[in-house]
Design a protein around this motif. Structure first.
Motif, PDB file in Angstrom:
ATOM      1  N   VAL A   2      -8.247 -39.188-112.064  1.00  0.00           N
ATOM      2  CA  VAL A   2      -7.114 -38.443-112.641  1.00  0.00           C
ATOM      3  C   VAL A   2      -7.591 -37.124-113.238  1.00  0.00           C
ATOM      4  CG1 VAL A   2      -5.377 -38.492-114.469  1.00  0.00           C
ATOM      5  CG2 VAL A   2      -5.704 -40.485-113.022  1.00  0.00           C
TER       6      VAL A   2
ATOM      7  N   GLN B 189      -5.477 -34.588-111.195  1.00  0.00           N
ATOM      8  CA  GLN B 189      -4.149 -34.378-111.764  1.00  0.00           C
ATOM      9  C   GLN B 189      -4.120 -33.506-113.007  1.00  0.00           C
ATOM     10  OE1 GLN B 189      -2.216 -38.133-112.320  1.00  0.00           O
ATOM     11  NE2 GLN B 189      -2.407 -38.713-110.177  1.00  0.00           N
TER      12      GLN B 189
ATOM     13  N   THR C 147      -1.420 -44.100-116.360  1.00  0.00           N
ATOM     14  CA  THR C 147      -2.021 -44.298-115.040  1.00  0.00           C
ATOM     15  C   THR C 147      -2.918 -45.530-115.029  1.00  0.00           C
ATOM     16  OG1 THR C 147      -1.994 -41.913-114.677  1.00  0.00           O
ATOM     17  CG2 THR C 147      -3.422 -43.206-113.263  1.00  0.00           C
TER      18      THR C 147
END
Length: 161
Positions: free
Chosen positions: A21, A25, A78
């Motif tokens: 992540v 992201q 997440t």
């Protein structure tokens, strides 16, 4: 009680998820050159500690810490979805000071090498305090035993004729 193998698997999965992540992201410009080094989770799977390193100076480390703190919610959701646990673990980010420890160990090893070299230098010019061979050798022990046997065969002072 949770199985320790299961806890280790979850910790490894958390490390992988957070690294993924962070890499894909999170687009925070404060995020520096970060590496997720380890993750540990408590036995009740409620609290996870994520260790990371940052390439750069103290300013880069503090800005990366702020970026991770602001992205903590995204990371927690997440991780919670991916692990499929009843409760998403809370994430705590800790700066891993591996480089400082490595430098300290390298300094200690260099000091030990220098001390060993000094001892070798002193030993090269050292002389024995006593005899070169302070211990009795086996030949000397045998000679001493033979001498003891010979003295036992001789009559003692009061037994003379």
């Amino acid at each position: 009680m949770t199985d320790p193998a299961k806890v280790r698997r979850h910790a490894e999965r958390i490390r992988e998820l957070v690294a993924s992540v962070v890499r894909s992201q999170i687009k925070d410009p404060r995020l520096g050159m970060i590496t997720i080094t380890d993750a540990r989770i408590t036995a009740d799977l409620r609290d996870a500690t994520v260790f990371y390193t940052v390439l750069g100076d103290a300013a880069a480390q503090s800005s990366t810490a702020a970026a991770l703190e602001s992205a903590k919610g995204l990371l927690r959701s997440t991780v919670g979805k991916a692990l499929g646990l009843r409760h998403s673990p809370t994430l705590t980010f800790v700066l891993d000071d591996v480089q400082d420890q490595v430098k300290h160990i390298d300094d200690l090893l260099a000091a030990a090498r220098n001390a060993d070299a000094e001892v070798q230098r002193l030993a090269a010019s050292a002389k024995y305090a006593g005899e070169a061979q302070p211990y009795r050798l086996e030949d000397e022990v045998e000679d001493a035993e033979v001498a003891d046997v010979e003295t036992e065969d001789e009559p003692r002072g009061g037994d003379r004729p």
